[in-house]
Design a protein around this motif. Structure first.
Motif, PDB file in Angstrom:
ATOM      1  N   LYS A  68       0.771  -8.351   2.254  1.00  0.00           N
ATOM      2  CA  LYS A  68       0.517  -8.573   0.837  1.00  0.00           C
ATOM      3  C   LYS A  68       1.739  -9.171   0.153  1.00  0.00           C
ATOM      4  O   LYS A  68       2.869  -8.912   0.537  1.00  0.00           O
ATOM      5  CB  LYS A  68       0.165  -7.247   0.153  1.00  0.00           C
ATOM      6  CG  LYS A  68      -1.190  -6.707   0.540  1.00  0.00           C
ATOM      7  CD  LYS A  68      -1.528  -5.511  -0.308  1.00  0.00           C
ATOM      8  CE  LYS A  68      -2.937  -5.038   0.000  1.00  0.00           C
ATOM      9  NZ  LYS A  68      -3.312  -3.925  -0.864  1.00  0.00           N
ATOM     10  N   LYS A  69       1.488  -9.950  -0.883  1.00  0.00           N
ATOM     11  CA  LYS A  69       2.534 -10.584  -1.664  1.00  0.00           C
ATOM     12  C   LYS A  69       3.222  -9.537  -2.548  1.00  0.00           C
ATOM     13  O   LYS A  69       2.577  -8.626  -3.068  1.00  0.00           O
ATOM     14  CB  LYS A  69       1.887 -11.666  -2.533  1.00  0.00           C
ATOM     15  CG  LYS A  69       2.801 -12.374  -3.470  1.00  0.00           C
ATOM     16  CD  LYS A  69       2.003 -13.403  -4.270  1.00  0.00           C
ATOM     17  CE  LYS A  69       2.818 -13.915  -5.422  1.00  0.00           C
ATOM     18  NZ  LYS A  69       2.039 -14.792  -6.287  1.00  0.00           N
ATOM     19  N   TYR A  70       4.537  -9.655  -2.704  1.00  0.00           N
ATOM     20  CA  TYR A  70       5.293  -8.757  -3.580  1.00  0.00           C
ATOM     21  C   TYR A  70       5.585  -9.456  -4.898  1.00  0.00           C
ATOM     22  O   TYR A  70       5.924 -10.639  -4.917  1.00  0.00           O
ATOM     23  CB  TYR A  70       6.617  -8.350  -2.926  1.00  0.00           C
ATOM     24  CG  TYR A  70       6.480  -7.253  -1.905  1.00  0.00           C
ATOM     25  CD1 TYR A  70       6.636  -5.927  -2.285  1.00  0.00           C
ATOM     26  CD2 TYR A  70       6.201  -7.547  -0.582  1.00  0.00           C
ATOM     27  CE1 TYR A  70       6.519  -4.916  -1.332  1.00  0.00           C
ATOM     28  CE2 TYR A  70       6.076  -6.547   0.361  1.00  0.00           C
ATOM     29  CZ  TYR A  70       6.244  -5.224  -0.030  1.00  0.00           C
ATOM     30  OH  TYR A  70       6.117  -4.220   0.904  1.00  0.00           O
ATOM     31  N   ILE A  71       5.474  -8.694  -5.980  1.00  0.00           N
ATOM     32  CA  ILE A  71       5.809  -9.183  -7.306  1.00  0.00           C
ATOM     33  C   ILE A  71       6.890  -8.264  -7.862  1.00  0.00           C
ATOM     34  O   ILE A  71       6.739  -7.037  -7.822  1.00  0.00           O
ATOM     35  CB  ILE A  71       4.579  -9.174  -8.241  1.00  0.00           C
ATOM     36  CG1 ILE A  71       3.508 -10.121  -7.695  1.00  0.00           C
ATOM     37  CG2 ILE A  71       4.972  -9.534  -9.660  1.00  0.00           C
ATOM     38  CD1 ILE A  71       2.202 -10.070  -8.454  1.00  0.00           C
ATOM     39  N   VAL A  72       7.980  -8.834  -8.371  1.00  0.00           N
ATOM     40  CA  VAL A  72       9.079  -8.045  -8.924  1.00  0.00           C
ATOM     41  C   VAL A  72       9.123  -8.278 -10.424  1.00  0.00           C
ATOM     42  O   VAL A  72       9.251  -9.413 -10.887  1.00  0.00           O
ATOM     43  CB  VAL A  72      10.429  -8.430  -8.290  1.00  0.00           C
ATOM     44  CG1 VAL A  72      11.554  -7.609  -8.905  1.00  0.00           C
ATOM     45  CG2 VAL A  72      10.389  -8.236  -6.778  1.00  0.00           C
ATOM     46  N   GLU A  73       9.017  -7.190 -11.181  1.00  0.00           N
ATOM     47  CA  GLU A  73       9.092  -7.235 -12.643  1.00  0.00           C
ATOM     48  C   GLU A  73      10.337  -6.463 -13.079  1.00  0.00           C
ATOM     49  O   GLU A  73      10.633  -5.404 -12.524  1.00  0.00           O
ATOM     50  CB  GLU A  73       7.857  -6.579 -13.270  1.00  0.00           C
ATOM     51  CG  GLU A  73       6.565  -7.325 -13.063  1.00  0.00           C
ATOM     52  CD  GLU A  73       6.491  -8.589 -13.884  1.00  0.00           C
ATOM     53  OE1 GLU A  73       7.030  -8.611 -15.010  1.00  0.00           O
ATOM     54  OE2 GLU A  73       5.892  -9.560 -13.398  1.00  0.00           O
ATOM     55  N   ILE A  74      11.041  -6.987 -14.075  1.00  0.00           N
ATOM     56  CA  ILE A  74      12.220  -6.313 -14.630  1.00  0.00           C
ATOM     57  C   ILE A  74      11.928  -6.040 -16.093  1.00  0.00           C
ATOM     58  O   ILE A  74      11.681  -6.973 -16.863  1.00  0.00           O
ATOM     59  CB  ILE A  74      13.480  -7.179 -14.459  1.00  0.00           C
ATOM     60  CG1 ILE A  74      13.721  -7.454 -12.983  1.00  0.00           C
ATOM     61  CG2 ILE A  74      14.688  -6.498 -15.095  1.00  0.00           C
ATOM     62  CD1 ILE A  74      14.813  -8.459 -12.694  1.00  0.00           C
TER      63      ILE A  74
END
Length: 78
Positions: A68-74
């Motif tokens: 699965k694709k990873y999404i990084v939110e800050i």
């Protein structure tokens, strides 16, 4: 993948004890959200978002093929 995100974020943040991480698996991706103090936001995101973009590139490169694709939110703490 969480260890990679933690390592990179903690290199730039000053208030390491106040950082919170949340990993949430969704239908077609895994979202990692990093909650920072307002004083650390600029340091972790970087000028024009360069550090945040580099972090996302690292995560994308470290993601195994076919997973699965990873999404990084800050985000800032509320």
């Amino acid at each position: 993948m969480m260890e990679l995100v933690k390592y990179v974020v903690e290199q730039f943040a000053e208030n390491k004890d106040a950082i919170e991480y949340k990993e949430e698996e969704k239908e077609n991706c895994i979202e990692i959200t990093v909650y920072l103090e307002d004083s650390d936001m600029g340091k972790v995101i970087g000028k024009q978002g360069k550090i945040a973009k580099a972090l996302r590139t690292l995560v994308k490169a470290a993601t195994p093929e076919g997973s699965k694709k990873y999404i990084v939110e800050i985000k800032g703490k509320e």
